[in-house]
Design a protein around this motif. Structure first.
Motif, PDB file in Angstrom:
ATOM      1  N   THR A  33      -1.761   1.761  -9.346  1.00 30.36           N
ATOM      2  CA  THR A  33      -1.950   2.226  -7.979  1.00 30.36           C
ATOM      3  C   THR A  33      -2.398   1.090  -7.065  1.00 30.36           C
ATOM      4  O   THR A  33      -1.781   0.815  -6.030  1.00 30.36           O
ATOM      5  CB  THR A  33      -3.001   3.346  -7.961  1.00 30.36           C
ATOM      6  OG1 THR A  33      -2.603   4.331  -8.892  1.00 30.36           O
ATOM      7  CG2 THR A  33      -3.143   3.939  -6.602  1.00 30.36           C
ATOM      8  N   VAL A  34      -3.465   0.411  -7.476  1.00 29.19           N
ATOM      9  CA  VAL A  34      -4.030  -0.612  -6.601  1.00 29.19           C
ATOM     10  C   VAL A  34      -3.088  -1.809  -6.494  1.00 29.19           C
ATOM     11  O   VAL A  34      -2.876  -2.350  -5.400  1.00 29.19           O
ATOM     12  CB  VAL A  34      -5.416  -1.025  -7.129  1.00 29.19           C
ATOM     13  CG1 VAL A  34      -5.927  -2.222  -6.374  1.00 29.19           C
ATOM     14  CG2 VAL A  34      -6.368   0.130  -6.982  1.00 29.19           C
ATOM     15  N   ALA A  40      -0.261  -1.001  -4.286  1.00 28.59           N
ATOM     16  CA  ALA A  40      -0.748  -0.876  -2.906  1.00 28.59           C
ATOM     17  C   ALA A  40      -0.957  -2.251  -2.289  1.00 28.59           C
ATOM     18  O   ALA A  40      -0.672  -2.458  -1.103  1.00 28.59           O
ATOM     19  CB  ALA A  40      -2.038  -0.068  -2.875  1.00 28.59           C
ATOM     20  N   SER A  74       3.015   3.255  -6.137  1.00 35.58           N
ATOM     21  CA  SER A  74       1.595   3.511  -5.919  1.00 35.58           C
ATOM     22  C   SER A  74       1.322   5.011  -5.868  1.00 35.58           C
ATOM     23  O   SER A  74       0.345   5.503  -6.444  1.00 35.58           O
ATOM     24  CB  SER A  74       1.185   2.827  -4.624  1.00 35.58           C
ATOM     25  OG  SER A  74      -0.169   2.913  -4.434  1.00 35.58           O
ATOM     26  N   ILE A 105      -1.038   7.460  -8.187  1.00 34.99           N
ATOM     27  CA  ILE A 105      -2.031   8.430  -7.705  1.00 34.99           C
ATOM     28  C   ILE A 105      -1.764   9.800  -8.321  1.00 34.99           C
ATOM     29  O   ILE A 105      -2.703  10.507  -8.701  1.00 34.99           O
ATOM     30  CB  ILE A 105      -2.014   8.467  -6.176  1.00 34.99           C
ATOM     31  CG1 ILE A 105      -2.556   7.156  -5.640  1.00 34.99           C
ATOM     32  CG2 ILE A 105      -2.873   9.594  -5.663  1.00 34.99           C
ATOM     33  CD1 ILE A 105      -2.446   7.031  -4.169  1.00 34.99           C
ATOM     34  N   VAL A 124     -11.589   3.364  -6.634  1.00 40.91           N
ATOM     35  CA  VAL A 124     -10.145   3.277  -6.388  1.00 40.91           C
ATOM     36  C   VAL A 124      -9.821   3.810  -4.998  1.00 40.91           C
ATOM     37  O   VAL A 124      -9.043   3.210  -4.247  1.00 40.91           O
ATOM     38  CB  VAL A 124      -9.365   4.057  -7.470  1.00 40.91           C
ATOM     39  CG1 VAL A 124      -7.889   4.085  -7.143  1.00 40.91           C
ATOM     40  CG2 VAL A 124      -9.560   3.421  -8.812  1.00 40.91           C
ATOM     41  N   LEU A 147      -8.050   1.742  -1.928  1.00 38.96           N
ATOM     42  CA  LEU A 147      -6.831   2.209  -1.261  1.00 38.96           C
ATOM     43  C   LEU A 147      -7.058   2.375   0.230  1.00 38.96           C
ATOM     44  O   LEU A 147      -6.206   2.010   1.049  1.00 38.96           O
ATOM     45  CB  LEU A 147      -6.379   3.543  -1.853  1.00 38.96           C
ATOM     46  CG  LEU A 147      -5.653   3.483  -3.172  1.00 38.96           C
ATOM     47  CD1 LEU A 147      -5.283   4.878  -3.597  1.00 38.96           C
ATOM     48  CD2 LEU A 147      -4.409   2.651  -3.042  1.00 38.96           C
ATOM     49  N   LEU A 205      -7.026  -1.037   1.847  1.00 39.68           N
ATOM     50  CA  LEU A 205      -5.678  -1.602   1.928  1.00 39.68           C
ATOM     51  C   LEU A 205      -4.869  -0.915   3.025  1.00 39.68           C
ATOM     52  O   LEU A 205      -4.135  -1.556   3.780  1.00 39.68           O
ATOM     53  CB  LEU A 205      -4.968  -1.477   0.585  1.00 39.68           C
ATOM     54  CG  LEU A 205      -5.475  -2.410  -0.500  1.00 39.68           C
ATOM     55  CD1 LEU A 205      -4.827  -2.080  -1.813  1.00 39.68           C
ATOM     56  CD2 LEU A 205      -5.189  -3.841  -0.132  1.00 39.68           C
ATOM     57  N   GLY A 206      -5.013   0.416   3.112  1.00 38.18           N
ATOM     58  CA  GLY A 206      -4.301   1.135   4.162  1.00 38.18           C
ATOM     59  C   GLY A 206      -4.756   0.701   5.538  1.00 38.18           C
ATOM     60  O   GLY A 206      -3.939   0.511   6.448  1.00 38.18           O
ATOM     61  N   LEU A 263      -1.337   5.608   2.764  1.00 37.50           N
ATOM     62  CA  LEU A 263      -2.300   5.119   1.769  1.00 37.50           C
ATOM     63  C   LEU A 263      -3.689   5.675   2.047  1.00 37.50           C
ATOM     64  O   LEU A 263      -4.400   6.081   1.125  1.00 37.50           O
ATOM     65  CB  LEU A 263      -2.347   3.594   1.787  1.00 37.50           C
ATOM     66  CG  LEU A 263      -1.270   2.862   1.006  1.00 37.50           C
ATOM     67  CD1 LEU A 263      -1.487   1.376   1.115  1.00 37.50           C
ATOM     68  CD2 LEU A 263      -1.303   3.261  -0.438  1.00 37.50           C
ATOM     69  N   ASN A 268      -3.888   9.242   1.029  1.00 41.99           N
ATOM     70  CA  ASN A 268      -3.942   9.373  -0.427  1.00 41.99           C
ATOM     71  C   ASN A 268      -5.313   9.029  -0.965  1.00 41.99           C
ATOM     72  O   ASN A 268      -5.777   9.648  -1.926  1.00 41.99           O
ATOM     73  CB  ASN A 268      -2.883   8.490  -1.062  1.00 41.99           C
ATOM     74  CG  ASN A 268      -1.614   9.251  -1.267  1.00 41.99           C
ATOM     75  OD1 ASN A 268      -1.586  10.151  -2.072  1.00 41.99           O
ATOM     76  ND2 ASN A 268      -0.605   8.922  -0.513  1.00 41.99           N
ATOM     77  N   ALA A 269      -5.949   8.022  -0.357  1.00 42.54           N
ATOM     78  CA  ALA A 269      -7.308   7.681  -0.783  1.00 42.54           C
ATOM     79  C   ALA A 269      -8.232   8.867  -0.570  1.00 42.54           C
ATOM     80  O   ALA A 269      -9.054   9.197  -1.438  1.00 42.54           O
ATOM     81  CB  ALA A 269      -7.799   6.474   0.001  1.00 42.54           C
TER      82      ALA A 269
END
Lengths: 164, 102
Positions: free
Chosen positions: A16-17, A20, A39, A43, B11, B15, B18-19, B38, B41-42
């Motif tokens: 995932t990471v 991303a 990614s 998830i 995690v 995310l 990063l988004g 992203l 999703n996080a």
């Protein structure tokens, strides 16, 4: 020897990471879309590890089958493929990187200093019937509003993309 | 070593960052949309982590379903807007779109 779920968690978390990171770092928009695909799969696998089976399926169907195809359509329609100009530029890397790192450090600090209300997880319980019951009993109003939101979004998208 | 709530939250934080980075640093409107996906999703990952470890139960998963639903609506509308911008300005780069009228 660590447990199997631990190993699986690390594998899927790295998928995932890692993808991303590719999403935000590559210059090619198409590579970003494909990395976003991987990614989102990672998830979905993390959702399975969290015993959210229905959510994992929804993630695969909606995000990968729906949103990602929509994004790729958008890429195809808004870039001139004949120009090979499918690349995208980055704007102000360094301030953005500083800002995001700051936010990340703050988030991690808050996460690890807060005393979360933790409970021991319930083992092996399927969630689909519970979600169905909750959607039609205590969550019936949000459910109906969500259907109206989808209808309005549909009408809005058609209205926006219609030729004048 | 057992996986705890903190692993999933970490995690989720990565995310999210990063988004956010994608949203700030990218010019292309579709890349900004990917950043938003992203981030959503996080947030979903956090909700579901709390639904397992924080005693939120099935409520956390329901909130995630509604978040996914809003993400779908948002993606559809945003792509329609991006296509309109492309038709009017002949570019999908946000920084070149600098007038209200074409």
């Amino acid at each position: 020897m660590p447990e199997l779920t631990t190993i699986l968690f690390y594998i899927f978390a790295f998928i995932t990471v890692g993808f991303a990171i590719i999403v935000v770092s590559t210059k090619n928009v198409m590579y970003s879309a494909v990395s976003l695909f991987m990614s989102l799969f990672g998830i979905a696998a993390l959702f399975l590890l969290l015993r959210a089976d229905f959510l994992a399926l929804t993630q695969v169907m909606v995000y990968i089958g729906g949103i990602l195809v929509l994004l790729i359509f958008g890429i195809m329609l808004t870039t001139k493929i004949t120009d090979a100009e499918i690349k995208t530029n980055n704007l102000s890397y360094i301030p953005a990187a500083f800002f995001t790192t700051g936010i990340f450090v703050i988030l991690i600090f808050v996460l690890y200093t807060t005393k979360w209300n933790q409970k021991t997880p319930i083992q092996n319980e399927e969630t689909i019937s519970q979600i169905g019951k909750a959607l039609l009993s205590s969550y019936v109003l949000p459910f109906e509003i969500a259907s109206i939101v989808l209808l309005v979004a549909l009408v809005g998208a058609i209205m926006f993309s219609r030729k004048k | 070593m057992e996986i705890t709530l903190y692993h999933y939250l970490t995690v989720g934080a990565i995310l999210f960052s990063l988004g956010l980075y994608a949203m700030i640093s990218r010019k292309n409107a579709i890349m900004i949309l990917m950043g938003i996906e992203l981030i959503l999703n996080a947030c979903n990952l956090n909700f579901i982590a709390f639904s397992k470890y924080g005693g939120l139960g099935v409520d956390g998963q329901l909130i995630s379903i509604f978040v996914i639903l809003l993400a779908v609506a948002e993606a559809a509308i945003a792509l329609a807007i991006v296509l309109n911008i492309y038709n009017n300005f002949n570019t999908a780069n946000i920084d070149e779109v600098d007038s209200m009228k074409d």
